[in-house]
Write an enzyme that holds these catalytic residues in place. Structure first.
Site, mmCIF file in Angstrom:
data_model
loop_
_atom_site.group_PDB
_atom_site.id
_atom_site.type_symbol
_atom_site.label_atom_id
_atom_site.label_comp_id
_atom_site.label_asym_id
_atom_site.label_seq_id
_atom_site.Cartn_x
_atom_site.Cartn_y
_atom_site.Cartn_z
ATOM 1 N N GLY A 130 0.835 -1.206 0.000
ATOM 2 C CA GLY A 130 0.000 0.000 0.000
ATOM 3 C C GLY A 130 0.863 1.245 0.000
ATOM 4 O O GLY A 130 1.133 1.811 1.066
ATOM 5 N N GLU A 248 12.572 -4.384 -6.339
ATOM 6 C CA GLU A 248 11.444 -4.456 -7.257
ATOM 7 C C GLU A 248 11.813 -4.152 -8.702
ATOM 8 O O GLU A 248 11.131 -4.573 -9.612
ATOM 9 C CB GLU A 248 10.366 -3.459 -6.757
ATOM 10 C CG GLU A 248 9.059 -3.597 -7.482
ATOM 11 C CD GLU A 248 7.997 -2.614 -7.019
ATOM 12 O OE1 GLU A 248 8.042 -2.146 -5.877
ATOM 13 O OE2 GLU A 248 7.114 -2.317 -7.842
HETATM 14 C C1 LIG Z 1 -0.604 -2.663 -12.960
HETATM 15 C C2 LIG Z 1 -0.296 -1.742 -11.825
HETATM 16 C C3 LIG Z 1 -0.098 -2.262 -10.565
HETATM 17 C C4 LIG Z 1 0.172 -1.406 -9.491
HETATM 18 N N1 LIG Z 1 0.318 -1.964 -8.244
HETATM 19 C C5 LIG Z 1 0.545 -1.143 -7.191
HETATM 20 C C6 LIG Z 1 0.643 -1.691 -5.872
HETATM 21 O O1 LIG Z 1 0.549 -2.908 -5.676
HETATM 22 N N2 LIG Z 1 0.815 -0.849 -4.839
HETATM 23 C C7 LIG Z 1 0.926 0.496 -5.008
HETATM 24 O O2 LIG Z 1 1.129 1.206 -4.021
HETATM 25 N N3 LIG Z 1 0.824 1.063 -6.240
HETATM 26 C C8 LIG Z 1 0.638 0.265 -7.336
HETATM 27 N N4 LIG Z 1 0.525 0.808 -8.591
HETATM 28 C C9 LIG Z 1 0.555 2.254 -8.747
HETATM 29 C C10 LIG Z 1 1.808 2.799 -9.426
HETATM 30 O O3 LIG Z 1 2.925 2.693 -8.564
HETATM 31 C C11 LIG Z 1 1.491 4.256 -9.805
HETATM 32 O O4 LIG Z 1 0.495 4.200 -10.813
HETATM 33 C C12 LIG Z 1 2.691 4.986 -10.308
HETATM 34 O O5 LIG Z 1 3.619 5.183 -9.269
HETATM 35 C C13 LIG Z 1 2.293 6.347 -10.901
HETATM 36 O O6 LIG Z 1 1.500 7.085 -10.028
HETATM 37 P P1 LIG Z 1 0.105 7.747 -10.497
HETATM 38 O O7 LIG Z 1 -0.716 6.678 -11.137
HETATM 39 O O8 LIG Z 1 -0.453 8.504 -9.346
HETATM 40 O O9 LIG Z 1 0.497 8.754 -11.665
HETATM 41 P P2 LIG Z 1 1.088 10.217 -11.510
HETATM 42 O O10 LIG Z 1 2.138 10.239 -10.468
HETATM 43 O O11 LIG Z 1 -0.049 11.170 -11.381
HETATM 44 O O12 LIG Z 1 1.784 10.422 -12.927
HETATM 45 C C14 LIG Z 1 1.042 10.741 -14.117
HETATM 46 C C15 LIG Z 1 2.059 11.007 -15.235
HETATM 47 O O13 LIG Z 1 2.889 12.144 -14.872
HETATM 48 C C16 LIG Z 1 4.261 11.797 -14.921
HETATM 49 N N5 LIG Z 1 4.991 12.448 -13.819
HETATM 50 C C17 LIG Z 1 4.633 12.481 -12.501
HETATM 51 N N6 LIG Z 1 5.547 13.152 -11.776
HETATM 52 C C18 LIG Z 1 6.522 13.540 -12.641
HETATM 53 C C19 LIG Z 1 7.760 14.262 -12.505
HETATM 54 N N7 LIG Z 1 8.164 14.687 -11.318
HETATM 55 N N8 LIG Z 1 8.501 14.453 -13.620
HETATM 56 C C20 LIG Z 1 8.098 14.010 -14.842
HETATM 57 N N9 LIG Z 1 6.927 13.324 -15.040
HETATM 58 C C21 LIG Z 1 6.160 13.095 -13.959
HETATM 59 C C22 LIG Z 1 4.296 10.275 -14.710
HETATM 60 O O14 LIG Z 1 5.465 9.710 -15.285
HETATM 61 C C23 LIG Z 1 3.038 9.827 -15.447
HETATM 62 O O15 LIG Z 1 3.271 9.705 -16.836
HETATM 63 C C24 LIG Z 1 0.265 -0.003 -9.688
HETATM 64 C C25 LIG Z 1 0.073 0.524 -10.974
HETATM 65 C C26 LIG Z 1 -0.197 -0.324 -12.034
HETATM 66 C C27 LIG Z 1 -0.391 0.281 -13.401
#
Ligand SMILES: Cc1cc2nc3c(=O)[nH]c(=O)nc-3n(C[C@H](O)[C@H](O)[C@H](O)COP(=O)(O)OP(=O)(O)OC[C@H]3O[C@@H](n4cnc5c(N)ncnc54)[C@H](O)[C@@H]3O)c2cc1C
Length: 381
Positions: A130, A248
């Site tokens: 989480g 990871e």
């Molecule tokens: C299949 C799958 C399984 C997952 N499993 C887990 C899990 O088990 N546990 C868990 O905790 N999470 C999990 N996640 C979540 C995953 O870690 C997040 O989706 C990921 O870290 C991106 O966060 P976000 O979705 O909030 O996107 P955001 O952080 O909102 O990003 C949106 C876009 O903006 C870009 N961006 C954001 N910040 C910056 C920056 N500083 N500079 C340049 N570009 C930027 C990102 O690269 C992305 O393209 C999972 C995701 C997927 C798709």
């Protein structure tokens, strides 16, 4: 800081595990159709994971005193490589074996280790991670889920999202705020083990584009936890999470997600007797071999007790790019040969991988975030 990756070989004693794991896979996944195998490490079977535990293929990096196999990261590489390239359903033990047990071994109390690690090695305790929250994905330090101290332990309120396998898991290891506010960033964060059957926990599966529900939203409403839910030191959660992410990012899971599709397509080319793709197959195979060599080199750094954060980020960035290229290249080839007989199974596998591929470069840290880490490691920012 970035260092060059030195090529390494898998030691003979770990290579020696290959025939046994291959035989286990043959016995246990016969009959699972290709498009289900293409789920790769999202394919779930609690029964398969328990059988793997019984056969001694879980806990390969964990000490024997906690029910592990006492071997090490090279042995895990061999076993994981075989499981993923065959498309075995590994999701039930995946997170616990890869991350939760090593985390508890490094930072947990003796009671926590005894309670969880042997059961993880048997494939009997399922864990989820989480970290992400609505509004806190890449910017993980801004998490708002909060645990307050009580006379008996902790009470937790908040929400997690995208939690892989939360609906099947027994426990979540959550990154939460235990002091300060989200403006304090990395300060005041801690990791807690949350029993997902505790009153006040609600898990709602999320359906993705493929129709699967492999992740979930998790809500905490006044969830009471005992004192010993805390993993490691209070306020040290950020440091612990960074160490956890190094496990990871560099493994074979970042290069083999489309392996079942690649295999199926090569078999198709052989079946229809087509050789015009030989150069393309050669290029893809050479790319896979290079990525594999990089991943083994990262594993050698883990074996040496190092934390190759930048190198692991390079493997994940290049590896997921390769995994995403495969359905495009294979889809183009299938579309360019409309008169060729293509099996329904190959079509379904191609369809699944095409739909799921965008997630490969999101899970475990997005491409942009990894490139930021690489740039920093190279002294460019
Ligand atoms: C299949 C799958 C399984 C997952 N499993 C887990 C899990 O088990 N546990 C868990 O905790 N999470 C999990 N996640 C979540 C995953 O870690 C997040 O989706 C990921 O870290 C991106 O966060 P976000 O979705 O909030 O996107 P955001 O952080 O909102 O990003 C949106 C876009 O903006 C870009 N961006 C954001 N910040 C910056 C920056 N500083 N500079 C340049 N570009 C930027 C990102 O690269 C992305 O393209 C999972 C995701 C997927 C798709």
């Amino acid at each position: 800081m970035f260092d060059t990756l030195t090529l390494a070989r898998l030691p003979a004693e770990d290579e020696a595990l290959r025939p046994a794991i291959r035989a286990f896979i043959q016995q246990n996944i016969a009959g699972i159709p290709l498009d289900r195998r293409a789920r790769s490490w999202q394919g779930f079977s609690a029964e398969f994971s328990r059988a793997l535990g019984q056969a001694g293929f879980l806990g390969l990096t964990l000490p024997k005193e906690y029910g592990g196999n006492g071997k090490g990261p090279f042995a895990r590489f061999v076993v994981v490589e075989e499981l993923l390239s065959a498309g075995a359903p590994v999701a039930a033990h995946w997170i616990a074996d890869r991350q939760s047990a090593p985390l508890l071994l490094n930072f947990g109390t003796e009671t926590q280790r005894q309670k969880h690690i042997p059961a993880i090695c048997r494939g009997e305790q399922l864990f989820c991670i989480g970290m992400s929250e609505p509004g806190s994905g890449s910017d993980l330090a801004s998490v708002r889920t909060r645990a307050e101290r009580t006379a008996k332990g902790w009470v937790i309120n908040g929400q997690k999202i995208w939690t892989t396998n939360a609906m099947h898991s027994d426990y979540m290891i959550a990154l939460v705020r235990t002091s300060g506010t989200s403006a304090d960033r990395q300060g005041g964060l801690s990791q807690l083990i949350i029993d997902l059957k505790a009153p006040g926990v609600t898990v709602r599966p999320i359906v993705d584009l493929t129709g699967d529900a492999h992740f979930a939203e998790v809500f905490f409403e006044n969830v009471e936890l005992d004192e010993d839910a805390l993993v490691g030191a209070e306020g040290e959660g950020w440091k612990q999470v960074v160490a956890e992410l190094a496990f990871e990012r560099s493994g074979p899971e970042r290069i083999y997600s489309s392996a079942v599709l690649l295999d199926a397509w090569i078999k198709h080319l052989q079946a229809v007797g087509r050789s015009d793709c030989a150069a393309l197959v050669g290029r893809l195979t050479a790319e896979l071999a290079t990525l594999r060599a990089m991943s083994i080199a990262c594993t050698a750094r883990l074996v040496a007790g190092e934390s190759p954060v930048v190198e692991a980020s390079i493997v994940k960035d290049r590896g997921t790019g390769f995994e995403q290229e495969l359905p495009v290249v294979i889809g183009d080839d299938v579309a360019a040969n409309p008169d060729e007989a293509v099996s329904e199974e190959l079509y379904r596998t191609l369809l699944y991988v095409t739909h799921i591929a965008p997630s490969f470069s999101l899970r475990g840290g997005t491409r942009e975030i990894l490139r930021g880490i690489i740039a920093r490691g190279m002294g460019l920012r």
